[in-house]
Write a protein that holds these residues in place. Structure first.
Motif, PDB file in Angstrom:
ATOM      1  N   GLU A 107       0.783  -1.346   0.019  1.00  0.00           N
ATOM      2  CA  GLU A 107       0.028  -0.136  -0.035  1.00  0.00           C
ATOM      3  C   GLU A 107       0.948   1.203  -0.126  1.00  0.00           C
ATOM      4  OE1 GLU A 107      -3.304   2.137   2.628  1.00  0.00           O
ATOM      5  OE2 GLU A 107      -3.248   0.000   2.912  1.00  0.00           O
ATOM      6  N   ARG A 108       1.763   1.290   0.626  1.00  0.00           N
ATOM      7  CA  ARG A 108       2.926   2.564   0.800  1.00  0.00           C
ATOM      8  C   ARG A 108       3.602   2.601  -0.559  1.00  0.00           C
ATOM      9  NH1 ARG A 108       5.241   3.056   6.924  1.00  0.00           N
ATOM     10  NH2 ARG A 108       3.167   2.637   8.087  1.00  0.00           N
ATOM     11  N   LEU A 109       3.914   1.488  -1.217  1.00  0.00           N
ATOM     12  CA  LEU A 109       4.680   1.522  -2.691  1.00  0.00           C
ATOM     13  C   LEU A 109       3.483   2.190  -3.595  1.00  0.00           C
ATOM     14  CD1 LEU A 109       6.648  -1.886  -2.431  1.00  0.00           C
ATOM     15  CD2 LEU A 109       7.660   0.466  -2.391  1.00  0.00           C
ATOM     16  N   HIS A 110       2.375   1.701  -3.385  1.00  0.00           N
ATOM     17  CA  HIS A 110       1.278   2.102  -4.394  1.00  0.00           C
ATOM     18  C   HIS A 110       1.251   3.811  -4.224  1.00  0.00           C
ATOM     19  CE1 HIS A 110      -0.645  -2.206  -4.367  1.00  0.00           C
ATOM     20  NE2 HIS A 110       0.404  -2.030  -5.281  1.00  0.00           N
ATOM     21  N   ALA A 111       1.303   3.967  -3.030  1.00  0.00           N
ATOM     22  CA  ALA A 111       0.959   5.589  -2.737  1.00  0.00           C
ATOM     23  C   ALA A 111       2.247   6.408  -3.279  1.00  0.00           C
ATOM     24  CB  ALA A 111       1.049   5.935  -1.231  1.00  0.00           C
ATOM     25  N   LEU A 112       3.490   5.492  -3.439  1.00  0.00           N
ATOM     26  CA  LEU A 112       4.506   6.122  -4.176  1.00  0.00           C
ATOM     27  C   LEU A 112       4.728   6.158  -5.541  1.00  0.00           C
ATOM     28  CD1 LEU A 112       7.224   4.838  -1.557  1.00  0.00           C
ATOM     29  CD2 LEU A 112       6.416   7.204  -1.597  1.00  0.00           C
ATOM     30  N   ALA A 139      10.302  -8.551  -5.917  1.00  0.00           N
ATOM     31  CA  ALA A 139       9.268  -8.301  -6.922  1.00  0.00           C
ATOM     32  C   ALA A 139       9.404  -6.725  -7.543  1.00  0.00           C
ATOM     33  CB  ALA A 139       7.880  -8.195  -5.904  1.00  0.00           C
ATOM     34  N   LEU A 140      10.080  -5.941  -6.793  1.00  0.00           N
ATOM     35  CA  LEU A 140      10.197  -4.699  -7.219  1.00  0.00           C
ATOM     36  C   LEU A 140      11.331  -4.619  -8.330  1.00  0.00           C
ATOM     37  CD1 LEU A 140      10.463  -2.465  -3.789  1.00  0.00           C
ATOM     38  CD2 LEU A 140       8.920  -2.196  -5.753  1.00  0.00           C
ATOM     39  N   VAL A 141      12.374  -5.643  -8.179  1.00  0.00           N
ATOM     40  CA  VAL A 141      13.354  -5.688  -9.001  1.00  0.00           C
ATOM     41  C   VAL A 141      12.511  -6.215 -10.514  1.00  0.00           C
ATOM     42  CG1 VAL A 141      15.393  -7.185  -9.925  1.00  0.00           C
ATOM     43  CG2 VAL A 141      15.248  -6.367  -7.514  1.00  0.00           C
ATOM     44  N   ALA A 142      11.857  -7.343 -10.430  1.00  0.00           N
ATOM     45  CA  ALA A 142      10.993  -8.001 -11.297  1.00  0.00           C
ATOM     46  C   ALA A 142      10.250  -6.949 -12.296  1.00  0.00           C
ATOM     47  CB  ALA A 142      10.041  -8.905 -10.885  1.00  0.00           C
ATOM     48  N   VAL A 143       9.616  -6.014 -11.381  1.00  0.00           N
ATOM     49  CA  VAL A 143       8.784  -5.035 -12.125  1.00  0.00           C
ATOM     50  C   VAL A 143       9.549  -3.844 -12.692  1.00  0.00           C
ATOM     51  CG1 VAL A 143       6.803  -5.700 -11.014  1.00  0.00           C
ATOM     52  CG2 VAL A 143       8.068  -3.553 -10.093  1.00  0.00           C
ATOM     53  N   GLY A 144      10.780  -3.847 -12.381  1.00  0.00           N
ATOM     54  CA  GLY A 144      11.820  -2.802 -13.003  1.00  0.00           C
ATOM     55  C   GLY A 144      11.850  -1.541 -12.226  1.00  0.00           C
ATOM     56  N   ALA A 145      11.368  -1.426 -10.847  1.00  0.00           N
ATOM     57  CA  ALA A 145      11.422  -0.280 -10.032  1.00  0.00           C
ATOM     58  C   ALA A 145      12.795  -0.343  -9.416  1.00  0.00           C
ATOM     59  CB  ALA A 145      10.350  -0.567  -9.047  1.00  0.00           C
ATOM     60  N   VAL A 146      13.616  -1.196  -9.086  1.00  0.00           N
ATOM     61  CA  VAL A 146      14.905  -0.979  -8.708  1.00  0.00           C
ATOM     62  C   VAL A 146      15.889  -2.014  -9.296  1.00  0.00           C
ATOM     63  CG1 VAL A 146      14.169  -0.361  -6.703  1.00  0.00           C
ATOM     64  CG2 VAL A 146      14.507  -2.528  -6.959  1.00  0.00           C
ATOM     65  N   ARG A 147      17.359  -2.027  -9.212  1.00  0.00           N
ATOM     66  CA  ARG A 147      18.000  -2.932  -9.846  1.00  0.00           C
ATOM     67  C   ARG A 147      18.301  -3.909  -9.009  1.00  0.00           C
ATOM     68  NH1 ARG A 147      20.733   1.959  -9.662  1.00  0.00           N
ATOM     69  NH2 ARG A 147      21.979   1.278  -8.023  1.00  0.00           N
ATOM     70  N   ASP A 148      18.074  -3.923  -7.804  1.00  0.00           N
ATOM     71  CA  ASP A 148      18.438  -5.064  -7.027  1.00  0.00           C
ATOM     72  C   ASP A 148      17.944  -5.001  -5.908  1.00  0.00           C
ATOM     73  OD1 ASP A 148      20.289  -3.515  -5.685  1.00  0.00           O
ATOM     74  OD2 ASP A 148      21.839  -4.320  -7.004  1.00  0.00           O
ATOM     75  N   PHE A 153      16.031  -2.016  -0.635  1.00  0.00           N
ATOM     76  CA  PHE A 153      15.927  -1.592   0.805  1.00  0.00           C
ATOM     77  C   PHE A 153      16.338  -0.197   1.062  1.00  0.00           C
ATOM     78  CE2 PHE A 153      15.280  -6.072   1.253  1.00  0.00           C
ATOM     79  CZ  PHE A 153      14.871  -6.179   2.659  1.00  0.00           C
ATOM     80  N   ASP A 154      17.603   0.257   0.315  1.00  0.00           N
ATOM     81  CA  ASP A 154      18.192   1.415   0.499  1.00  0.00           C
ATOM     82  C   ASP A 154      16.979   2.514   0.478  1.00  0.00           C
ATOM     83  OD1 ASP A 154      20.379   0.606   1.573  1.00  0.00           O
ATOM     84  OD2 ASP A 154      21.461   0.998  -0.487  1.00  0.00           O
ATOM     85  N   ARG A 155      16.203   2.189  -0.787  1.00  0.00           N
ATOM     86  CA  ARG A 155      15.220   3.446  -1.291  1.00  0.00           C
ATOM     87  C   ARG A 155      13.977   3.254  -0.704  1.00  0.00           C
ATOM     88  NH1 ARG A 155      15.167   4.080  -7.543  1.00  0.00           N
ATOM     89  NH2 ARG A 155      13.489   5.636  -6.946  1.00  0.00           N
ATOM     90  N   TYR A 156      13.527   2.145  -0.232  1.00  0.00           N
ATOM     91  CA  TYR A 156      11.930   1.859   0.032  1.00  0.00           C
ATOM     92  C   TYR A 156      11.655   0.926   1.300  1.00  0.00           C
ATOM     93  CZ  TYR A 156      11.443   3.476  -4.706  1.00  0.00           C
ATOM     94  OH  TYR A 156      11.281   4.091  -6.046  1.00  0.00           O
ATOM     95  N   LEU A 157      12.507   0.147   1.605  1.00  0.00           N
ATOM     96  CA  LEU A 157      12.122  -0.944   2.635  1.00  0.00           C
ATOM     97  C   LEU A 157      12.792  -1.067   3.694  1.00  0.00           C
ATOM     98  CD1 LEU A 157      11.539  -3.896  -0.020  1.00  0.00           C
ATOM     99  CD2 LEU A 157       9.946  -2.269   0.832  1.00  0.00           C
ATOM    100  N   GLY A 158      13.939  -0.245   3.904  1.00  0.00           N
ATOM    101  CA  GLY A 158      15.028  -0.409   5.279  1.00  0.00           C
ATOM    102  C   GLY A 158      14.012   0.403   6.119  1.00  0.00           C
ATOM    103  N   PRO A 162      10.422   4.918   3.146  1.00  0.00           N
ATOM    104  CA  PRO A 162       8.723   5.325   3.103  1.00  0.00           C
ATOM    105  C   PRO A 162       8.021   4.091   3.016  1.00  0.00           C
ATOM    106  CG  PRO A 162      10.087   5.962   1.104  1.00  0.00           C
ATOM    107  CD  PRO A 162      11.303   5.652   2.009  1.00  0.00           C
ATOM    108  N   ALA A 163       8.522   2.990   2.537  1.00  0.00           N
ATOM    109  CA  ALA A 163       7.523   1.849   2.515  1.00  0.00           C
ATOM    110  C   ALA A 163       7.862   0.798   3.722  1.00  0.00           C
ATOM    111  CB  ALA A 163       7.730   1.147   1.087  1.00  0.00           C
ATOM    112  N   TYR A 164       8.768   1.173   4.752  1.00  0.00           N
ATOM    113  CA  TYR A 164       9.123   0.120   5.807  1.00  0.00           C
ATOM    114  C   TYR A 164       7.838   0.458   6.820  1.00  0.00           C
ATOM    115  CZ  TYR A 164      11.052  -1.616  10.149  1.00  0.00           C
ATOM    116  OH  TYR A 164      11.474  -2.351  11.242  1.00  0.00           O
ATOM    117  N   VAL A 165       7.475  -1.027   7.150  1.00  0.00           N
ATOM    118  CA  VAL A 165       6.613  -1.339   8.074  1.00  0.00           C
ATOM    119  C   VAL A 165       7.046  -2.360   9.273  1.00  0.00           C
ATOM    120  CG1 VAL A 165       4.159  -2.388   8.676  1.00  0.00           C
ATOM    121  CG2 VAL A 165       4.554  -1.264   6.471  1.00  0.00           C
TER     122      VAL A 165
END
Length: 295
Positions: A107-112, A139-148, A153-158, A162-165
């Motif tokens: 949900e947080r990724l969708h908001a971004l 999954a983010l790599v697979a859809v082309g949102a990040v390289r690896d 983690f550095d941009r979104y999930l750490g 912004p997408a950390y829960v």
């Protein structure tokens, strides 16, 4: 002997099947390997079959997500009875916490403005028992949102991104006790690796030792040379076992190749001796801790 006591398969967030992980370890010249998937023993059976085939010593373990004094700590648990009900219950709560936060992260990724779906994550997880942030990263790599994964983690999930829960983690001292009751032994994984803060320090590790902790993972790629020296000194002061490991995740974690750090044979023998002593007590109480798979 070359001994690597911390690796992950597709049973959690590695990229190799358990059997393929064991075969890769043998091909890399390792003599002993521990499979330590996050919060699950699901990969043990496949790993055991492969270890018998290729003639490598296998230590069955897991890496449990715990919390101590408000901070996350990863705990390596070696050779516990995976059917011990209180341990099963605690691991179930941790796994549920891992999976329950995935919809909130999406949900947080969708908001971004990043379109990644439950189906994308399910494909990345491929049936693992421990679906979580690494699979969202894949999954983010697979859809082309990040390289690896690292960029994910550095941009979104750490933590703090912004997408950390946040999620549930087991109480550390209680988990050490449960693993001991199940006939296993415990080692704190990469204690100073992620934050580079020197915590837990000697006083906290002494308290955990009193609760049953057996050792510290000192030689790890996330530890600086200075951190390794200081942790080794703490282990010497407290007479804790010192381990070294790769924390290998296949292609899911760069610069953590099998055998890049290893455990000294005498330290390995100490760890197994403590596990054997815990197993005697556990078997007397009706538990069935596994032994080491030997070639």
């Amino acid at each position: 002997m070359r001994i690597d006591l911390h690796t992950h398969s597709r049973a959690s967030d590695g990229t190799q099947r358990p059997g393929d992980l064991v075969r890769a370890a043998a091909a890399a010249g390792l003599d002993a390997l521990a499979i330590t998937d996050h919060d699950t023993a699901d990969g043990w059976a496949q790993a055991e079959r492969a270890a018998t085939e290729v003639g490598i010593e296998l230590v069955r373990g897991m890496e449990v997500s715990t919390r101590h004094r408000g901070r996350g700590v990863h705990l390596l648990a070696y050779l516990p009875d995976p059917t011990y009900p209180p341990l099963v219950e605690q691991l179930g709560r941790v796994l549920e916490g891992r999976q329950a936060r995935v919809p909130d992260m999406l949900e947080r990724l969708h908001a971004l403005g990043i379109e990644v779906s439950d189906a994308d994550v399910a494909r990345a997880a491929d049936g693992t028992a421990a679906t979580g942030r690494p699979h969202v990263a894949d999954a983010l790599v697979a859809v082309g949102a990040v390289r690896d994964r690292t960029e994910a983690f550095d941009r979104y999930l750490g933590a703090g991104r912004p997408a950390y829960v946040d999620r549930y983690a087991a109480p550390l001292a209680e988990t050490i006790r449960l693993v001991t009751e199940a006939g296993g032994v415990t080692v704190v994984a990469h204690p100073w690796g992620r934050s580079q803060r020197e915590w837990p320090g000697e006083p906290e590790l002494a308290e955990l030792q009193a609760a049953g902790l057996s050792g510290i993972e000192v030689d790890h790629e996330d530890h600086t040379p200075s951190s390794r020296d200081k942790l080794r000194a703490i282990a010497r002061n407290l007479d804790l076992v010192v381990t070294g490991s790769s924390d290998h995740h296949g292609t899911g974690k760069i610069d953590h190749e099998l055998g890049c750090n290893t455990t000294a044979p005498e330290q390995y023998d100490r760890l197994l001796a403590e596990a054997a002593a815990a197993a005697v007590t556990a078997r007397a109480a009706g538990r069935t801790p596994p032994g080491v798979v030997r070639p």
